[in-house]
Design an enzyme around this catalytic site. Structure first.
Site, short mmCIF file in Angstrom:
data_model
loop_
_atom_site.label_atom_id
_atom_site.label_comp_id
_atom_site.label_asym_id
_atom_site.label_seq_id
_atom_site.Cartn_x
_atom_site.Cartn_y
_atom_site.Cartn_z
N GLY A 1 -10.56 -1.61 -10.63
CA GLY A 1 -9.64 -2.34 -9.46
C GLY A 1 -10.80 -2.80 -8.64
O GLY A 1 -10.52 -3.79 -8.19
N CYS B 1 5.99 8.92 -8.03
CA CYS B 1 5.67 8.47 -6.89
C CYS B 1 7.02 9.07 -6.01
O CYS B 1 6.82 9.32 -4.84
CB CYS B 1 5.54 7.01 -6.54
SG CYS B 1 6.88 6.00 -7.35
N GLU C 1 4.10 -1.12 -3.22
CA GLU C 1 4.85 0.21 -3.94
C GLU C 1 3.96 1.00 -3.75
O GLU C 1 3.07 1.29 -4.68
CB GLU C 1 5.52 0.01 -5.33
CG GLU C 1 6.65 -1.02 -5.33
CD GLU C 1 7.94 -0.82 -4.62
OE1 GLU C 1 8.11 0.25 -4.19
OE2 GLU C 1 8.85 -1.77 -4.30
N GLY D 1 -9.75 -4.24 -16.51
CA GLY D 1 -10.84 -4.13 -15.87
C GLY D 1 -10.59 -3.17 -14.65
O GLY D 1 -9.64 -2.42 -14.42
N GLU E 1 0.25 13.60 -0.53
CA GLU E 1 0.73 13.33 -1.92
C GLU E 1 -0.15 13.91 -2.86
O GLU E 1 -1.39 13.59 -3.04
CB GLU E 1 0.85 12.01 -2.07
CG GLU E 1 1.28 11.43 -3.48
CD GLU E 1 1.31 10.06 -3.76
OE1 GLU E 1 0.51 9.40 -3.65
OE2 GLU E 1 2.61 9.71 -4.10
N LYS F 1 -3.20 -7.08 -14.08
CA LYS F 1 -4.27 -6.16 -14.29
C LYS F 1 -3.76 -4.92 -14.13
O LYS F 1 -3.29 -4.08 -13.32
CB LYS F 1 -5.15 -6.27 -13.04
CG LYS F 1 -6.61 -5.54 -13.38
CD LYS F 1 -7.04 -4.64 -12.08
CE LYS F 1 -6.66 -3.25 -11.97
NZ LYS F 1 -7.22 -2.30 -12.93
P1 NAD Z 1 -4.92 3.20 -7.38
O1 NAD Z 1 -4.30 2.68 -5.89
O2 NAD Z 1 -5.90 3.95 -7.40
O3 NAD Z 1 -4.55 2.11 -8.42
C1 NAD Z 1 -3.58 1.31 -8.64
C2 NAD Z 1 -4.09 0.13 -9.35
O4 NAD Z 1 -4.99 -0.64 -8.08
C3 NAD Z 1 -4.99 0.21 -10.59
O5 NAD Z 1 -4.76 -0.70 -11.34
C4 NAD Z 1 -6.60 0.13 -10.06
O6 NAD Z 1 -7.34 -0.27 -10.96
C5 NAD Z 1 -6.20 -0.80 -8.96
N1 NAD Z 1 -7.13 -0.94 -7.62
C6 NAD Z 1 -8.17 0.33 -7.39
N2 NAD Z 1 -8.60 -0.04 -6.50
C7 NAD Z 1 -8.66 -1.56 -6.14
C8 NAD Z 1 -9.21 -2.26 -5.15
N3 NAD Z 1 -10.25 -2.20 -4.38
N4 NAD Z 1 -8.63 -3.57 -5.35
C9 NAD Z 1 -7.71 -3.83 -5.90
N5 NAD Z 1 -7.29 -3.14 -7.01
C10 NAD Z 1 -7.55 -2.06 -6.95
O7 NAD Z 1 -3.38 4.21 -7.69
P2 NAD Z 1 -3.25 5.23 -9.21
O8 NAD Z 1 -4.15 6.28 -8.96
O9 NAD Z 1 -3.39 4.23 -10.25
O10 NAD Z 1 -1.55 5.47 -8.91
C11 NAD Z 1 -1.34 6.46 -8.27
C12 NAD Z 1 -0.63 6.22 -7.05
O11 NAD Z 1 0.30 5.10 -7.23
C13 NAD Z 1 -0.10 7.35 -6.27
O12 NAD Z 1 -0.40 7.34 -5.06
C14 NAD Z 1 1.47 7.00 -6.40
O13 NAD Z 1 2.25 7.52 -5.39
C15 NAD Z 1 1.51 5.34 -6.54
N6 NAD Z 1 2.75 4.89 -6.89
C16 NAD Z 1 3.66 4.34 -6.31
C17 NAD Z 1 4.88 3.90 -6.79
C18 NAD Z 1 5.82 3.20 -6.16
O14 NAD Z 1 6.95 2.58 -6.84
N7 NAD Z 1 6.02 3.46 -4.87
C19 NAD Z 1 4.95 3.94 -8.09
C20 NAD Z 1 4.12 4.66 -9.00
C21 NAD Z 1 3.04 4.94 -8.37
#
Ligand code: NAD
Length: 465
Positions: A201, A277, A243, A199, A373, A168
């Site tokens: 999250g 990140c 991650e 879709g 962040e 996803k």
């Molecule tokens: P996010 O947590 O909002 O979303 C990430 C994914 O999770 C998306 O596919 C989203 O649809 C899904 N999601 C959201 N709510 C959910 C739920 N309730 N249940 C299951 N899935 C859900 O993050 P983002 O805004 O897409 O990305 C930015 C974040 O990602 C930043 O905090 C960044 O640091 C982190 N990040 C970390 C790494 C790493 O390797 N450590 C790499 C890239 C990004």
């Protein structure tokens, strides 16, 4: 095919006709629509992945290497389209979209094809034979900032290990995942080994994380969502790898090459419009070098041209969405530190979600600016007086993902060892796609990339003889 989902080796119609618009953040125009999947679609995809599991897991690893090799070939022929797609859906400047956003995931896929082609020899411990077996069906949930790299770090390792996958991708950047599904289809991956459900999250992500037949949830994204995923998987004790976010420190010691440390440090903090990140968003500088570093950081950041990602001269694209821009500007507006370039009123293109490269000096290490962040092109500079103080400030974070240290080799290495983070680059050491990648503290659980990333998707069995 962006009107369909990829399940069981076929492009299938989603259960609902609801769709999600995909926007170009540089123009604010809608560029596509993808299905807003449902729990029914997730059930179907998980069933397909489950049905494919025994056959895929039963193949010798070297046979799976052959599939990964073909997938690499099919994806490589799409490299230009991938870079363009990422430029369009998340606004990465073309050079970054092609060198980093496309080049890196191709290198990661290559590395897993190579690792799988040379499986580690069986381990024996006394009278025990220790074997590694795939975990099972994997739900992969990924973010928008490196939309193919975050996917590939999971999918390539999981497939090499013998797992089957339901992916996803982020609803903000789902288009590149379609190119991966097309390539998987063309490469002839057995039906159900790789499945794509787009879709939101809270609907598709939550259904995947809580699904009773998903053995492992591999998540990259925010710490807040990671917490939710952990809870969702806890009831059935499913394996989780996370991650998450970061607030990494770039420590510039008194005997550092300050010009190099600041220029590379600013570049690191601003890469991908600060939406990385591992970004070194806190620059810690020894008093002796501080004024010079602040002036150089301001000048360097101000020189990053902001604009159309498809213009060769652009170094900074927009941030991914209007909501992200508002969030980043909120931090900038609330900041009480000394603004040395950029800021909320700096000129930016009228259309598109642009934020000017912004640098603050004299940042209080415990302030919001230094602790949260921001995920935008914002750098905080903090002074220190001794190596011990630098280590204390660097470790004063609930995150622990990455970092940098600059100084004479032995001293910088000693400081690097004291940082509570999953990775540290000493004097600009290059990113290594075979080295373990992951976080301490609230930056995550588990490691991706290389052999450590492969092990995340394996169970270990002891057979006594
Ligand atoms: P996010 O947590 O909002 O979303 C990430 C994914 O999770 C998306 O596919 C989203 O649809 C899904 N999601 C959201 N709510 C959910 C739920 N309730 N249940 C299951 N899935 C859900 O993050 P983002 O805004 O897409 O990305 C930015 C974040 O990602 C930043 O905090 C960044 O640091 C982190 N990040 C970390 C790494 C790493 O390797 N450590 C790499 C890239 C990004």
């Amino acid at each position: 095919m962006t009107s369909h989902l990829y399940i069981g080796g076929k492009w299938v119609a989603p259960a609902s006709t609801d769709t999600i618009p995909v926007e170009n953040p540089a123009t604010e125009e809608e560029i596509a629509r993808v299905p807003s999947g449902t729990a029914t679609d997730v059930d179907r995809a998980v069933a397909a992945a489950r049905a494919a599991f025994d056959g895929w897991a039963g193949l010798p690893m070297v046979s799976r290497a052959g599939f990964l090799d073909r997938l690499h070939g099919c994806l490589s022929t799409r490299a230009e389209k991938i870079a363009r797609t990422i430029g369009l859906e998340m606004g990465a400047p073309l050079k970054i979209a092609s060198r980093v956003q496309t080049g890196l995931p191709l290198a990661v896929l290559r590395s897993y094809a190579d690792l799988a082609a040379r499986p580690a020899p069986a381990e024996t411990v006394g009278n025990s034979l220790v074997v590694h077996e795939p975990v099972g069906v994997v739900g992969a949930i990924t973010p928008w900032n490196y939309p193919l790299q975050q996917v590939m770090a999971k999918v390539a390792a999981a497939l090499a290990a013998g797992c089957t996958v339901v992916l996803k991708p982020s609803e903000l950047t789902p288009l590149v995942a379609y190119l991966l599904a097309e390539a998987a289809d063309e490469a002839g991956l057995p039906a159900g080994v790789f499945n794509l459900v787009t879709g939101t999250g809270p609907v598709v992500g939550a259904a995947l994380a809580g699904h009773p037949d998903v053995d492992m949830v591999s998540f990259t994204g925010s710490t807040a969502t990671g917490r939710f995923i952990s809870h969702a998987a806890a009831d059935r004790i499913a394996r989780v790898s996370l991650e998450l976010g970061g607030k990494s420190a770039n420590v510039i010691l008194s005997d550092a090459d300050v010009t190099k440390a600041v220029k590379i440090g600013v570049g690191n903090a601003l890469l991908n419009s600060g939406q990385t990140c591992t970004a070194w968003t806190r620059m810690l500088v020894h008093h002796d070098l501080y004024d010079e570093a602040v002036a150089l950081a301001a000048k360097t950041a101000a020189g990053y041209s902001l604009g159309d990602p498809f213009d060769e001269s652009t170094r900074l694209g927009p941030v991914v969405s209007a909501a992200q821009r508002a969030r980043v500007l909120g931090f900038v507006e609330r900041a009480t530190a000394r603004l040395v370039t950029g800021g909320p009123d700096a000129p930016v293109p009228a259309v598109g979600h642009f934020v000017a490269p912004t640098v603050f000096a004299d940042v209080d290490p415990s302030s919001e600016l230094a602790q949260e962040e921001i995920f935008g092109p914002v750098l905080s500079i903090i002074p220190f007086g001794s190596d011990d103080e630098a280590v204390d400030i660097a470790n004063n974070s609930r995150y622990g993902l990455a970092g940098g240290v600059w100084g004479s080799d032995e001293r910088a290495l000693a400081v690097a060892r004291r940082l509570r983070t999953g990775a540290v680059d000493v004097n600009g050491g290059a990113f290594n796609p075979l080295a373990p990648f992951g976080g301490y503290k609230q930056s995550g659980i588990g490691r991706e990339l290389g052999s450590h990333g492969l092990a995340e998707f394996q169970q270990v069995k002891a057979i006594q003889r």
